[in-house]
Design an enzyme around this catalytic site. Structure first.
Site, PDB file in Angstrom:
ATOM      1  N   ASP A 157       9.338   2.738  -0.053  1.00  0.00           N
ATOM      2  CA  ASP A 157       8.260   3.250   0.706  1.00  0.00           C
ATOM      3  C   ASP A 157       8.394   3.120   2.073  1.00  0.00           C
ATOM      4  O   ASP A 157       8.033   2.048   2.665  1.00  0.00           O
ATOM      5  CB  ASP A 157       6.886   2.806   0.264  1.00  0.00           C
ATOM      6  CG  ASP A 157       5.695   3.871   1.057  1.00  0.00           C
ATOM      7  OD1 ASP A 157       5.980   4.473   2.016  1.00  0.00           O
ATOM      8  OD2 ASP A 157       4.623   3.606   0.678  1.00  0.00           O
ATOM      9  N   TYR A 202       0.946  -1.034   0.112  1.00  0.00           N
ATOM     10  CA  TYR A 202       0.074   0.036   0.163  1.00  0.00           C
ATOM     11  C   TYR A 202       0.915   1.389  -0.013  1.00  0.00           C
ATOM     12  O   TYR A 202       1.762   1.415   0.647  1.00  0.00           O
ATOM     13  CB  TYR A 202      -0.829   0.162   1.202  1.00  0.00           C
ATOM     14  CG  TYR A 202      -1.933   1.226   1.373  1.00  0.00           C
ATOM     15  CD1 TYR A 202      -2.864   1.419   0.467  1.00  0.00           C
ATOM     16  CD2 TYR A 202      -1.627   2.138   2.383  1.00  0.00           C
ATOM     17  CE1 TYR A 202      -3.697   2.569   0.531  1.00  0.00           C
ATOM     18  CE2 TYR A 202      -2.583   3.292   2.351  1.00  0.00           C
ATOM     19  CZ  TYR A 202      -3.625   3.378   1.477  1.00  0.00           C
ATOM     20  OH  TYR A 202      -4.555   4.739   1.739  1.00  0.00           O
ATOM     21  N   LYS A 230       4.092   9.007   8.900  1.00  0.00           N
ATOM     22  CA  LYS A 230       3.640   8.523  10.085  1.00  0.00           C
ATOM     23  C   LYS A 230       4.754   8.648  11.146  1.00  0.00           C
ATOM     24  O   LYS A 230       4.610  10.014  11.715  1.00  0.00           O
ATOM     25  CB  LYS A 230       3.605   6.977   9.945  1.00  0.00           C
ATOM     26  CG  LYS A 230       2.456   6.625   8.965  1.00  0.00           C
ATOM     27  CD  LYS A 230       1.772   5.086   9.133  1.00  0.00           C
ATOM     28  CE  LYS A 230       0.719   4.965   8.116  1.00  0.00           C
ATOM     29  NZ  LYS A 230       0.715   4.168   7.118  1.00  0.00           N
TER      30      LYS A 230
HETATM   31  C1  PLP Z   1       0.293   4.724   5.646  1.00  0.00           C
HETATM   32  C2  PLP Z   1       0.906   4.400   4.622  1.00  0.00           C
HETATM   33  C3  PLP Z   1       0.850   5.220   3.462  1.00  0.00           C
HETATM   34  C4  PLP Z   1       0.031   6.369   3.283  1.00  0.00           C
HETATM   35  O1  PLP Z   1       0.233   7.376   4.174  1.00  0.00           O
HETATM   36  P1  PLP Z   1      -0.961   8.536   4.616  1.00  0.00           P
HETATM   37  O2  PLP Z   1      -0.500   9.280   5.429  1.00  0.00           O
HETATM   38  O3  PLP Z   1      -2.121   7.642   5.155  1.00  0.00           O
HETATM   39  O4  PLP Z   1      -1.463   9.082   3.572  1.00  0.00           O
HETATM   40  C5  PLP Z   1       1.790   5.057   2.330  1.00  0.00           C
HETATM   41  N1  PLP Z   1       2.818   4.293   2.247  1.00  0.00           N
HETATM   42  C6  PLP Z   1       2.801   3.188   3.448  1.00  0.00           C
HETATM   43  C7  PLP Z   1       3.888   2.196   3.246  1.00  0.00           C
HETATM   44  C8  PLP Z   1       1.908   3.380   4.584  1.00  0.00           C
HETATM   45  O5  PLP Z   1       2.012   2.714   5.534  1.00  0.00           O
END
Ligand code: PLP
Length: 431
Positions: free
Chosen positions: A239, A144, A267
């Site tokens: 990511d 994701y 995060k």
């Molecule tokens: C949470 C998450 C996102 C998206 O971040 P948001 O602040 O919710 O838009 C992207 N990549 C990873 C790996 C994530 O866990």
């Protein structure tokens, strides 16, 4: 457990907010339950509006590595609030933030702050496309990367939880530029590259997958991705929205000793406020406006409140790095080992995937190493398990396909109580 107030709020919320929540997994749908509305939180504990108290492992879905309401973070934020909230002009804290990120994660030579992980990833692929002059991207099934159009193709997290991994509203023309490889399957990557010679701008990957449940890279997967990207002149994007500053001070790149060209962050970097960032090699990042032609902007980007919360969090992590990460890992491993033992003793088949301070208990007979194997998990069993844990005072992520997060605020007592709740819940499953 009393839930009257939560139920009432949920009924009203559903009349006003799609599905009653502002992010899908919060609705508890896949665990056949109703969401708890939260009143307050402190350390490792959370209280709902009915006064129920839980030891919790969501930690706002990852950001709160120091626990809820960390006193230093709260006090730093209170202090800067006195001076206003946002100016739409540069501030000193942004420079300090960039400097600290670079110190902790040296591959991030230049960094641009944004307001969410989604913004970070969508900006990073725009940049990779501009840098390479190519259109297609490779991602991995079950990973994701936020909810931008390009990523909602076999996506993980809530999309998987709700069974809508590919979303209506994403034009085929855009979806067709996103190619999906299999996590931990380097041949599936090489095949896509061979079929699309000279057309791939970037490979984006969660270096440890956290959004199909925790799935670890194996067989030098990350190193091999690095080699392929070097050979084919493809931009490698890690990511690290979850893993950044969580697996190690320098994220998964430090943990596994593999550097990315571009890194997306979120995060933890916001210390509980809405923040994201993307950064990496100078040569690529210099293309971002205003130093280059790739446009990307944000009204509240780098605002002093979020920067202060994030900076204070990173600074604590950096200063305590020699002990903090070992302690986190120890707590997570204690949970993982006990969970596995108890399940085995009771004849319940589980796979516990754990690394650093993140873990997932899969109700699955076989090893979980990619999206397909994760999807073989018994989500009905998970739902029963989840609800039993909740009844026994432990609030877990309400989905089989999410990660439990430990924080430095979790105590040995929390761990012990969680293991006890697990034992009761596993016995309930058998009954
Ligand atoms: C949470 C998450 C996102 C998206 O971040 P948001 O602040 O919710 O838009 C992207 N990549 C990873 C790996 C994530 O866990």
């Amino acid at each position: 457990m009393k839930r009257n107030k939560s139920k009432k709020l949920y009924i009203k919320a559903q009349e006003l907010i799609p599905g009653g929540v502002n992010s899908p997994v919060r609705a508890f749908k896949s665990v056949n339950s109703l969401p708890l509305f939260i009143a307050k939180a402190s350390g490792s504990k959370i209280w709902d509006v009915d006064g129920n108290k839980f030891i919790e492992y969501v930690m706002s879905w990852g950001p709160l590595i120091l626990g809820h309401s960390n006193p230093e973070v709260i006090s730093a934020v209170k202090n800067v609030l006195k001076n206003g909230t946002s100016y739409g002009a540069p501030t000193e804290i942004e420079v300090k933030m960039a400097e600290l990120i670079n110190k902790m994660m040296p591959s991030v030579e230049l960094v641009r702050m944004v307001n969410s992980g989604t913004e970070a990833t969508m900006s990073a692929i725009r940049l990779a496309r501009a840098y390479t002059g190519r259109k297609k991207i490779i991602k991995f099934e079950g990973c994701y990367h936020g909810h931008a159009d390009s990523f909602l193709v076999k996506a993980g997290s809530g999309a998987t939880t709700l069974g809508i991994p590919s979303s209506p509203g994403v034009p085929d023309e855009i979806a067709s530029l996103t190619l999906n490889a299999k996590y931990n399957d380097i041949e599936s990557v090489q095949k896509l590259i061979d079929e699309n010679k000279g057309e791939i701008a970037c490979i984006i990957v969660e270096p440890v997958a956290g959004n199909m449940g925790v799935v670890l890279p194996r067989n030098d997967f990350l190193k091999k991705l690095r080699e392929i990207c070097d050979r084919e002149k493809i931009v490698l994007i890690f990511d690290e929205v979850i893993t950044g500053f969580r697996l190690a001070p320098g994220g998964a790149q430090e943990y596994f000793g593999v550097e990315a060209d571009l890194t997306t962050l979120g995060k933890i970097i916001g210390g509980g406020f809405p923040v994201g960032a993307y950064g990496g090699k100078k040569e690529i990042m210099e293309l971002v406006a205003p130093s280059g032609p790739v446009y990307q902007a944000g009204t509240l980007s780098g605002n002093p409140i979020a920067m202060t919360a994030g900076y204070t969090t990173l600074k604590i992590l950096y200063e305590k790095r020699k002990t903090l990460y070992k302690q986190l890992e120890h707590k997570a491993r204690t949970l993982a080992e006990n969970f596995k033992d108890i399940a085995d003793k009771n004849g319940v088949k589980v796979q516990v995937n754990q690394i650093g301070s993140m873990l997932t208990v899969f109700f699955n007979d076989y090893e979980v190493y990619d999206y397909e194997s994760a999807l073989r998990s018994d989500v009905k069993k998970f739902a029963m398990f989840f609800n039993s844990m909740l009844e026994n005072g432990v609030y877990l992520p309400p989905s089989q396909f999410e990660a439990m997060f430990l924080s430095s605020a979790h105590t040995d007592d929390d761990i012990e109580k969680t293991i006890k709740a697990f034992e009761i819940s596993i016995r309930n499953l058998k009954a």
